[in-house]
Write a protein that holds these residues in place. Structure first.
Motif, PDB file in Angstrom:
ATOM      1  N   ARG A  31      27.254  21.550  57.736  1.00 34.69           N
ATOM      2  CA  ARG A  31      27.392  22.299  56.406  1.00 34.69           C
ATOM      3  C   ARG A  31      27.340  23.897  56.969  1.00 34.69           C
ATOM      4  N   ALA A  32      26.281  24.283  57.961  1.00 36.61           N
ATOM      5  CA  ALA A  32      25.915  25.681  58.020  1.00 36.61           C
ATOM      6  C   ALA A  32      27.308  26.223  58.540  1.00 36.61           C
ATOM      7  N   GLU A  33      27.819  25.493  59.409  1.00 37.73           N
ATOM      8  CA  GLU A  33      29.253  26.080  60.075  1.00 37.73           C
ATOM      9  C   GLU A  33      30.339  26.290  59.039  1.00 37.73           C
ATOM     10  N   ALA A  34      30.486  25.063  58.194  1.00 35.01           N
ATOM     11  CA  ALA A  34      31.418  25.371  57.216  1.00 35.01           C
ATOM     12  C   ALA A  34      31.349  26.600  56.231  1.00 35.01           C
ATOM     13  N   ALA A  35      29.864  26.679  55.724  1.00 32.65           N
ATOM     14  CA  ALA A  35      29.644  27.763  55.065  1.00 32.65           C
ATOM     15  C   ALA A  35      29.761  28.958  55.500  1.00 32.65           C
ATOM     16  N   THR A  36      29.754  29.175  56.786  1.00 30.85           N
ATOM     17  CA  THR A  36      29.957  30.674  57.410  1.00 30.85           C
ATOM     18  C   THR A  36      31.326  30.659  57.900  1.00 30.85           C
ATOM     19  N   GLN A  37      32.263  29.919  57.682  1.00 27.36           N
ATOM     20  CA  GLN A  37      33.521  29.909  58.264  1.00 27.36           C
ATOM     21  C   GLN A  37      34.654  29.581  57.275  1.00 27.36           C
ATOM     22  N   SER A  38      34.311  29.562  55.932  1.00 29.21           N
ATOM     23  CA  SER A  38      35.268  29.128  54.920  1.00 29.21           C
ATOM     24  C   SER A  38      35.084  30.328  53.962  1.00 29.21           C
ATOM     25  N   ALA A  39      36.193  30.212  53.247  1.00 27.41           N
ATOM     26  CA  ALA A  39      36.319  30.978  51.901  1.00 27.41           C
ATOM     27  C   ALA A  39      37.073  30.061  50.867  1.00 27.41           C
ATOM     28  N   VAL A  40      37.204  30.557  49.619  1.00 26.94           N
ATOM     29  CA  VAL A  40      37.671  29.948  48.458  1.00 26.94           C
ATOM     30  C   VAL A  40      38.832  30.721  47.794  1.00 26.94           C
ATOM     31  N   ILE A  41      39.599  30.199  47.078  1.00 30.83           N
ATOM     32  CA  ILE A  41      40.755  30.594  46.220  1.00 30.83           C
ATOM     33  C   ILE A  41      39.456  30.844  44.929  1.00 30.83           C
ATOM     34  N   ASN A  42      39.447  32.135  44.585  1.00 35.71           N
ATOM     35  CA  ASN A  42      38.364  32.402  43.514  1.00 35.71           C
ATOM     36  C   ASN A  42      38.736  32.752  42.006  1.00 35.71           C
ATOM     37  N   GLU A  43      39.764  33.228  42.032  1.00 36.97           N
ATOM     38  CA  GLU A  43      40.474  33.678  40.616  1.00 36.97           C
ATOM     39  C   GLU A  43      41.920  34.030  40.864  1.00 36.97           C
ATOM     40  N   VAL A  44      42.775  33.419  39.718  1.00 38.90           N
ATOM     41  CA  VAL A  44      44.111  33.436  39.833  1.00 38.90           C
ATOM     42  C   VAL A  44      44.780  34.143  38.562  1.00 38.90           C
ATOM     43  N   ALA A  45      45.200  35.395  38.730  1.00 39.81           N
ATOM     44  CA  ALA A  45      46.146  35.846  37.401  1.00 39.81           C
ATOM     45  C   ALA A  45      47.578  35.439  37.649  1.00 39.81           C
ATOM     46  N   TRP A  46      47.602  33.970  37.435  1.00 38.96           N
ATOM     47  CA  TRP A  46      49.104  33.367  37.606  1.00 38.96           C
ATOM     48  C   TRP A  46      49.791  33.926  36.363  1.00 38.96           C
ATOM     49  N   MET A  47      49.389  34.486  35.086  1.00 41.28           N
ATOM     50  CA  MET A  47      50.169  34.960  34.119  1.00 41.28           C
ATOM     51  C   MET A  47      50.358  36.350  34.054  1.00 41.28           C
ATOM     52  N   GLY A  48      49.990  37.180  35.118  1.00 39.71           N
ATOM     53  CA  GLY A  48      49.956  38.481  35.142  1.00 39.71           C
ATOM     54  C   GLY A  48      49.154  39.363  34.314  1.00 39.71           C
ATOM     55  N   THR A  49      49.384  40.500  33.779  1.00 40.00           N
ATOM     56  CA  THR A  49      48.226  41.207  32.890  1.00 40.00           C
ATOM     57  C   THR A  49      49.129  41.712  31.663  1.00 40.00           C
ATOM     58  N   THR A  50      48.201  42.494  30.942  1.00 41.73           N
ATOM     59  CA  THR A  50      49.006  42.873  29.505  1.00 41.73           C
ATOM     60  C   THR A  50      49.726  44.048  29.964  1.00 41.73           C
ATOM     61  N   GLY A  51      49.737  44.626  31.158  1.00 39.11           N
ATOM     62  CA  GLY A  51      50.967  45.488  31.750  1.00 39.11           C
ATOM     63  C   GLY A  51      52.109  45.009  31.761  1.00 39.11           C
ATOM     64  N   SER A  52      52.174  43.992  32.517  1.00 38.04           N
ATOM     65  CA  SER A  52      53.268  43.312  33.005  1.00 38.04           C
ATOM     66  C   SER A  52      53.187  41.788  33.162  1.00 38.04           C
ATOM     67  N   TYR A  53      54.099  40.732  33.213  1.00 37.23           N
ATOM     68  CA  TYR A  53      53.850  39.570  33.726  1.00 37.23           C
ATOM     69  C   TYR A  53      54.115  39.426  35.271  1.00 37.23           C
ATOM     70  N   ASN A  54      54.530  40.469  35.793  1.00 39.03           N
ATOM     71  CA  ASN A  54      54.761  40.592  37.054  1.00 39.03           C
ATOM     72  C   ASN A  54      53.562  41.081  37.902  1.00 39.03           C
ATOM     73  N   ASN A  55      52.570  41.621  37.260  1.00 34.80           N
ATOM     74  CA  ASN A  55      51.520  42.281  37.743  1.00 34.80           C
ATOM     75  C   ASN A  55      50.564  40.998  38.157  1.00 34.80           C
ATOM     76  N   GLU A  56      50.755  40.088  38.889  1.00 32.62           N
ATOM     77  CA  GLU A  56      49.874  38.837  39.254  1.00 32.62           C
ATOM     78  C   GLU A  56      48.994  39.215  40.306  1.00 32.62           C
ATOM     79  N   TRP A  57      47.751  38.671  40.437  1.00 25.86           N
ATOM     80  CA  TRP A  57      47.003  38.926  41.560  1.00 25.86           C
ATOM     81  C   TRP A  57      45.826  37.671  41.848  1.00 25.86           C
ATOM     82  N   ILE A  58      45.564  37.588  43.008  1.00 24.57           N
ATOM     83  CA  ILE A  58      44.629  36.506  43.605  1.00 24.57           C
ATOM     84  C   ILE A  58      43.408  36.899  44.134  1.00 24.57           C
TER      85      ILE A  58
END
Length: 653
Positions: A31-58
């Motif tokens: 468990r400790a090894e996994a905790a120190t060697q992993s990351a997660v997808i935490n937030e997704v702006a799949w819809m873009g922003t109010t500025g443009s639907y193309n302004n996606e970010w992850i």
């Protein structure tokens, strides 16, 4: 759980002495090894922003306590767009922002990497793969987010899979592109919609079970000591109530949970002695008018019992610090299946405090003089239950809809979006006996019939209980307010027993003596705006509603000057501001918890209960406090503390 304690301490000591270079073996190592060697997808702006639907970010998140290199890693969609060869480093417990096309996607937050390729607005699958090609995290649908408001899909708990729909929520914090928290903690940890985790629960004699209704950072768990989190506290209370065979003594500041009311009625009908101490709210206070009315409707149901008739064998028995009168509104009575007539209760003309009051009294209050009662201004603020003289169930949680669910709609859906809370339940006849003594001092008798001429609440109580006992292998201290100087014992604990650290989550803190002792630990001085850092570690969170109040300890700890002072209230600024923050929860930070020397070999201890660290909490209200000397229990509170602290913007080493 007690049988693990020696081995846990040895493993923890080895880990600390080696600076984390030598890991314990087995599942903890994995468990400790996994905790120190992993990351997660935490937030997704799949819809873009109010500025443009193309302004996606992850956004990626590294929840571990060590930096993570992303060199050789890949973030790719199942359909091939986008496919991002990652590079760079995510600092420990920090965030990595990927902006599409250019760094202007979010103008005021610098991107860690620019990528190309668009996300679909539905049916998208993302994989995060490490340098070996192994899938470290996966998101297989857009479970949240709003294309209209441009609110991102935000992860709730990094320890749960990204393929679990309830582990995602729609962001509610505004930023320049809509709603989201680019390169910052998601404002979702308090939503409580993550899966319940119950891994450390025991029925054995001497068991101490701890439950949190919000998330916990279990990567900080000692081996086999993961905290119980995202727990439905109502279910845990119902488990105890439904198992009662002889007696239930319940002291409640507030109660309006239908299932709990039904359970108490059922137990009374089965012949279990149900005694309830309830706080009589000040009905003129707009914060309590509606809730207090609801509470009285439910309590009248309990007084009448299942047959609806006062004075029969299926009734619960209730006493309050100040008398309660029936709700006379016929529509509201009908909504709670109460009889239209309430004249089976006596109509009384009495004085409550200094106010002449007339009504149909269904709950007696503490007797003051002939037809005269104490006002409801002093709170019976306890939240504890004693079951069969065996179990004590206590903590910071009020037995209310808002306290656990946030709203009736959430309650009906099982969504835990109430205040941040904890519950501790202890299987100890000795501790139960101490709580029963406290209960009966307010109740006024040892029978089911209260004696309000003998009962004492608030400042009229005396110190009449032991303050220390051994439960299993642990020393547990018990203090009640008023009369026992619970906050004074906390102050002594910090002064004489805290060696390495003190972490806290507190709803309201104004006690100056306690602040001063912590200041001296932090910077070696009691003097205003003087001191040099000692190496003692202080971290803490305050409920935001009190963060800027002149009397709050947060003013001093952050080096600010209070706008006014009074006896035993803030007047000593810290020369070196401590890393304390206003909590970032969806509702109140309601705990009253301090951890002393957590994860050390210096008697790890946790302070819990209903007592706010204030003049009222210590010397006026009816409260209870437990001080538990146990490394594993303190570590469980540390896991929950770290989740709250990081969510508020703090950094955990």
């Amino acid at each position: 759980m007690r049988t693990k304690k020696v081995s846990l301490s040895i493993i923890s000591m080895l880990f600390l002495l080696t600076g984390g270079l030598v890991q314990p073996q087995g599942e903890w190592n994995k468990r400790a090894e996994a905790a120190t060697q992993s990351a997660v997808i935490n937030e997704v702006a799949w819809m873009g922003t109010t500025g443009s639907y193309n302004n996606e970010w992850i956004e990626l998140h590294n929840p571990a306590s060590a930096d993570l290199s992303l060199d050789g890693w890949v973030l790719e969609a199942q359909d091939g767009s986008p496919s991002i060869a990652l590079s760079g480093t995510v600092p420990a417990q920090d965030y990595f922002l990927l902006e599409r096309t250019s760094d202007s996607t979010i103008s005021n937050v610098a991107a860690d990497q620019i990528y190309t390729g668009s996300l679909g607005n539905s049916n998208e699958v993302l994989y995060l793969k490490d340098a070996s090609g192994a899938v470290i995290d996966e998101v297989n649908s857009w479970y949240a987010g709003d294309n209209t408001t441009k609110a991102t899909m935000a992860r709730i708990d990094s320890s749960f899979s990204g393929t679990v729909s309830t582990n995602w929520s729609t962001a509610t914090t505004s930023y320049e592109g809509g709603f989201g928290t680019p390169k910052a903690a998601n404002n979702t940890a308090a939503s409580g919609s993550g899966s319940e985790s119950l891994t450390n629960v025991s029925e054995e004699l001497g068991a101490i079970n701890v439950y949190f209704n919000k998330s916990a950072s279990t990567q900080y768990a000692m081996p086999g000591n993961e905290a119980n989190y995202n727990v439905n506290l109502e279910d845990r209370l119902l488990k105890r109530l439904n198992a009662a065979t002889t007696s239930i003594d319940l002291a409640t500041y507030e109660i309006n949970l239908p299932r709990v009311i039904d359970a108490l009625m059922n137990k009374a009908a089965q012949g279990v002695d149900v005694r309830i101490l309830a706080d009589a709210k000040d009905a003129t206070d707009p914060h309590y008018t509606e809730r207090y009315e609801t509470m009285r409707l439910y309590l009248e149901k309990l007084v009448r019992g299942q047959d609806g008739v006062v004075g029969t064998g299926d009734d619960a028995h209730i006493l309050s610090d100040s008398p309660m009168f029936v709700v006379e509104d016929p529509t509201k009575r009908a909504a709670y299946d109460l009889p239209a007539s309430f004249t089976d209760f006596p109509q009384r003309n009495v004085t409550v405090g200094s106010t002449a009051t007339t009504g149909y009294m269904f709950v007696e209050g503490e007797y003051k003089d002939t037809d005269s009662y104490y006002s409801p201004g002093n709170q019976m603020h306890n939240k504890f239950a004693v079951i069969d003289g065996e179990w004590v169930f206590t903590g910071s949680w009020n037995y209310t809809v808002t306290g656990l669910y946030g709203s009736e709609e959430n309650m009906n859906q099982g969504i835990l979006d109430g205040n941040q809370q904890h519950v501790v339940e202890v299987h100890s006849p000795e501790l139960a006996g101490i709580y029963k003594t406290e209960f009966e001092e307010m109740w006024g008798s040892g029978t089911t019939t209260p004696d309000n001429t003998v009962s004492n609440f608030s400042t009229r109580k005396i110190d009449n209980t032991p303050h220390s006992l051994t439960i299993g292998e642990d020393t547990v201290e018990i203090y009640f307010s008023s009369g026992d100087d619970a906050v004074g014992r906390m102050t002594e604990l910090v002064k004489t027993e805290a060696d390495e650290n003190a972490y806290f989550t507190i709803f309201a803190w104004s006690d100056q003596a306690l602040v001063d002792e912590l200041k001296n630990k932090w910077e070696g001085s009691y003097v205003d705006n003087q001191g040099t850092l000692t190496g003692f570690d202080v971290k803490g969170l305050f409920d935001p509603s009190f963060w800027n109040q002149w009397w709050s300890a947060s003013i001093e700890m952050t080096g600010r000057t209070a706008s006014q002072t009074s006896t035993n209230n803030p007047n000593t600024r810290w020369a070196n501001p401590a890393p304390v923050y206003a909590a970032n929860e969806s509702r109140k930070l309601h705990a009253k918890t301090m951890l002393i020397d957590a994860d050390t070999n210096s008697d790890p201890t946790v302070v819990v209960g209903s007592t706010n660290w204030s003049e009222n909490g210590n010397n006026v209200n009816d409260e209870n406090m437990l001080i538990i000397h146990d490394d594993a229990i303190t570590n469980q509170f540390l896991q929950e503390f770290n989740a709250r602290y990081v969510n508020a913007g703090g950094v955990v080493q």
